[in-house]
Write an enzyme that holds these catalytic residues in place. Structure first.
Site, mmCIF file in Angstrom:
data_model
loop_
_atom_site.group_PDB
_atom_site.id
_atom_site.type_symbol
_atom_site.label_atom_id
_atom_site.label_comp_id
_atom_site.label_asym_id
_atom_site.label_seq_id
_atom_site.Cartn_x
_atom_site.Cartn_y
_atom_site.Cartn_z
ATOM 1 N N LYS A 1 8.379 34.440 -24.795
ATOM 2 C CA LYS A 1 8.345 33.013 -24.427
ATOM 3 C C LYS A 1 9.149 32.194 -25.434
ATOM 4 C CE LYS A 1 3.795 33.386 -22.253
ATOM 5 N NZ LYS A 1 2.354 33.403 -22.487
ATOM 6 N N GLN B 1 -2.521 31.532 -26.337
ATOM 7 C CA GLN B 1 -2.283 32.848 -25.742
ATOM 8 C C GLN B 1 -3.618 33.553 -25.485
ATOM 9 O OE1 GLN B 1 0.739 34.126 -24.708
ATOM 10 N NE2 GLN B 1 -0.482 35.781 -23.846
ATOM 11 N N ASP C 1 0.042 25.143 -19.572
ATOM 12 C CA ASP C 1 -0.442 26.334 -18.867
ATOM 13 C C ASP C 1 -1.300 25.952 -17.655
ATOM 14 O OD1 ASP C 1 0.326 28.880 -19.456
ATOM 15 O OD2 ASP C 1 -1.058 29.156 -21.132
#
Ligand code: NAP
Length: 293
Positions: A52, A96, A119
């Protein structure tokens, strides 16, 4: 001939469409920046975070990784998140997953400012999506909708069968595909570990979206002729190569060929779209921040 639905190809289009938006932000002195919180040493998580952040760098965007010890106490973690919430130059925050077992995932995800939740996991953003007014849509389902759009796969009136109901894929996917909007408006069936016999549902599906994490579960004989398969699964299986493993999806690629008209490969299908949507959401967060400040 089975049509390959290439997330790689669609993601290239996403990035080229983002360039003028990024340039316009930069002209105004804003450089979209993502902060990633990585906790512990999970090897797969480290690989995902690296890919990412590399993508951000390759586009001339900023990213910052905060790598914390698995044993970090909750107060310190909360402090880190709050500090990122209050930093003006950070536009997106990603935690994460999975988190270490001792941590309460919902509690931690709720600490991220909903305006920086690129997200789309904060309950406020999930709620907005569920009432049809999305702000940030979680990246994998959003990327899958973009694949449908790119390849002119109209879901209106179709039967979409979802394999999996997780908060990050299956559930938001059911909201997006079932919503009364152009390109969506499908009839949805959600299968999970409590479903008695999955082929009863997949055999009448026009589209199967599999996000179970079960290697090569989906076989051609479980599918209707001409159906479309979106394979979200990324599974490591043992292999006689240097790495000792290879990546496979939830679908058995050779077996599904007998019945599908189109499918996403693994790798190169949904994965690249997840990253592309993370970049897009971060750019969007920077644009919103500029308008609101
Ligand atoms: P998850 O949280 O573990 O959820 C899996 C879902 O599948 C659950 O709803 C579970 O049912 C269901 N399930 C598992 N085994 C099943 C079985 N044998 N029969 C029927 N249902 C079953 O997983 P996730 O985070 O959604 O991820 C799923 C897969 O997608 C993983 O391989 C992951 O690595 C991959 N993934 C890929 C991307 C990408 O960018 N390509 C992004 C995210 C995830 P219950 O609810 O009943 O437990």
């Amino acid at each position: 001939m089975v049509q390959i639905l290439s997330g790689k190809e669609v993601s290239r289009k996403v990035y080229s469409d983002l360039i003028p938006r990024i340039d316009s932000l930069k002209k105004q002195g804003i450089s979209p920046c993502l902060a990633v919180i990585l906790i512990g040493e999970n090897p797969a998580s480290k690989i995902y975070v690296r890919s990412k952040t590399r993508k951000f760098e390759s586009l001339g965007l900023h990213s910052k990784t905060i790598h914390l010890e698995k044993s970090i106490d909750e107060t310190e973690l909360i402090g880190n998140i709050q500090s990122l919430n209050n930093t003006k130059d950070i536009h997106g925050i990603l935690i994460q997953l999975p988190l270490p077992k001792q941590m309460d995932e919902l509690k931690i995800l709720q600490l991220v400012s909903p305006d920086k939740d690129v997200d789309g996991f904060h309950p406020e953003n999930v709620g907005l999506l569920s009432i049809g007014h999305p702000r940030f849509i979680s990246c994998t389902p959003k990327g899958i909708m973009r694949i449908f759009d790119h390849y002119n796969i109209d879901l209106d009136g179709k039967h979409v069968v979802l394999l999996g109901r997780s908060n990050i894929v299956g559930r938001p996917m059911s909201l997006l595909t079932g919503t009364k909007k152009k390109g969506a408006n499908a009839t949805i069936t959600v299968c999970h570990s409590g479903t008695k016999y999955i082929p009863d549902f997949t055999s009448s599906a026009d589209v199967v979206i599999s996000a179970m994490g079960v290697p090569e579960f989906l076989k051609g004989k479980m599918l209707k002729k001409g159906s479309v398969v979106i394979d979200v699964g990324i599974n490591r299986v043992e292999a006689d190569n240097e790495k000792g493993y290879r990546l496979v999806g939830d679908a058995d690629w050779n077996s599904i060929q007998e019945n599908v008209s189109a499918a996403t490969p693994v790798p190169g299908g949904v994965g690249p779209m997840t990253i592309a949507m993370l970049v897009e959401n971060t750019v969007e967060a920077a644009e919103r921040n500029m308008v609101n400040s």
